[in-house]
Design a protein around this motif. Structure first.
Motif, PDB file in Angstrom:
ATOM      1  N   UNK A  63      25.983 -94.251 -71.239  1.00  0.00           N
ATOM      2  CA  UNK A  63      25.976 -94.915 -70.275  1.00  0.00           C
ATOM      3  C   UNK A  63      26.786 -94.231 -69.276  1.00  0.00           C
ATOM      4  N   UNK A  64      27.976 -93.782 -69.858  1.00  0.00           N
ATOM      5  CA  UNK A  64      28.920 -92.755 -69.204  1.00  0.00           C
ATOM      6  C   UNK A  64      28.178 -91.278 -68.576  1.00  0.00           C
ATOM      7  N   UNK A  65      27.318 -90.594 -69.596  1.00  0.00           N
ATOM      8  CA  UNK A  65      26.623 -89.486 -69.414  1.00  0.00           C
ATOM      9  C   UNK A  65      25.605 -89.859 -68.304  1.00  0.00           C
ATOM     10  N   UNK A  66      24.805 -90.971 -68.250  1.00  0.00           N
ATOM     11  CA  UNK A  66      23.733 -91.136 -67.511  1.00  0.00           C
ATOM     12  C   UNK A  66      24.400 -91.445 -66.014  1.00  0.00           C
ATOM     13  N   UNK A  67      25.601 -91.818 -65.945  1.00  0.00           N
ATOM     14  CA  UNK A  67      26.413 -91.979 -64.725  1.00  0.00           C
ATOM     15  C   UNK A  67      26.850 -90.669 -64.380  1.00  0.00           C
ATOM     16  N   UNK A  68      27.454 -89.985 -64.994  1.00  0.00           N
ATOM     17  CA  UNK A  68      27.823 -88.759 -64.487  1.00  0.00           C
ATOM     18  C   UNK A  68      26.748 -87.645 -64.082  1.00  0.00           C
ATOM     19  N   UNK A  69      25.648 -87.696 -64.968  1.00  0.00           N
ATOM     20  CA  UNK A  69      24.292 -86.953 -64.481  1.00  0.00           C
ATOM     21  C   UNK A  69      23.592 -87.387 -63.225  1.00  0.00           C
ATOM     22  N   UNK A  70      23.749 -88.638 -62.901  1.00  0.00           N
ATOM     23  CA  UNK A  70      23.114 -89.319 -61.564  1.00  0.00           C
ATOM     24  C   UNK A  70      24.197 -88.897 -60.398  1.00  0.00           C
ATOM     25  N   UNK A  71      25.681 -88.912 -60.772  1.00  0.00           N
ATOM     26  CA  UNK A  71      26.237 -88.498 -59.472  1.00  0.00           C
ATOM     27  C   UNK A  71      26.184 -87.241 -59.124  1.00  0.00           C
ATOM     28  N   UNK A  72      26.318 -86.270 -60.304  1.00  0.00           N
ATOM     29  CA  UNK A  72      26.409 -84.676 -59.869  1.00  0.00           C
ATOM     30  C   UNK A  72      24.981 -84.222 -59.531  1.00  0.00           C
ATOM     31  N   UNK A  73      23.945 -84.913 -59.954  1.00  0.00           N
ATOM     32  CA  UNK A  73      22.663 -84.387 -59.653  1.00  0.00           C
ATOM     33  C   UNK A  73      22.296 -84.743 -58.242  1.00  0.00           C
TER      34      UNK A  73
END
Length: 183
Positions: A40-50
């Motif tokens: 969940x945290x990795x998905x949220x971080x990837x979404x933000x930075x991408x």
């Protein structure tokens, strides 16, 4: 819940800071594949930075590189189309409820395929010409401008499902993605 720290540099050669984000995407994709990670945290971080990365690139980098004749219209438009494809794959990933199910794994691989393709092309057809055709001081200014916009978007929380959905909808309207009935 684990939190992934997204680096927020404020200066650097635009080519190098973009490459740093590309490596971060790869790290976060590995985390999304890891069944022991906080997906969940990795998905949220990837979404933000991408989202911050791509939006800032289109606003601050591609057009400037076109003006400097480092890249042509085709390379800029193709980069925007590939951002749209990646954002569409990201939206599919964000919409998967079970981060430990097969649908999630498939969505991760679809996003990874789109991202890896884009990263490879961008590094060869946009970043290499920028290295060769754009003066060091201009690349440094582009880096500052791009990072300022990227960090501003990160501060705004730009990667929510609703925001990604709106960005994908805009890409459909602008013709960067085929109409939904053409998929």
């Amino acid at each position: 819940m684990t939190s992934y720290q997204i680096p927020r540099p404020t200066s650097g050669d635009v080519v190098e800071v973009i490459l740093d984000d590309h490596r971060l995407f790869e790290t976060l994709l590995r985390e999304l594949r890891n069944s022991q990670a906080d997906r969940e945290a990795a998905r949220a971080a990837l979404s933000e930075v991408l989202i911050a990365h791509g939006e800032a690139e289109e606003e601050k980098v591609y057009q400037q590189l076109r003006r400097k004749h480092a890249i042509g219209e085709h390379e800029a438009e193709h980069g925007e189309e590939e951002h749209a494809e990646g954002n569409e794959a990201l939206l599919e990933l964000l919409e998967v409820a079970d981060v430990h199910g097969e649908e999630f794994d498939e969505a991760v691989e679809k996003l990874a395929t789109a991202l890896n393709h884009h990263i490879g092309e961008e590094e060869q057809t946009i970043l290499n010409p920028a290295r060769e055709e754009v003066a060091e001081d201009v690349r440094a200014q582009l880096g500052r401008d791009w990072l300022a916009r990227r960090n501003e978007l990160l501060d705004q929380g730009c990667g929510s499902t609703e925001q990604v959905r709106a960005i994908v909808g805009r890409a459909h309207e602008e013709g960067l993605l085929p109409a939904d009935d053409e998929d």
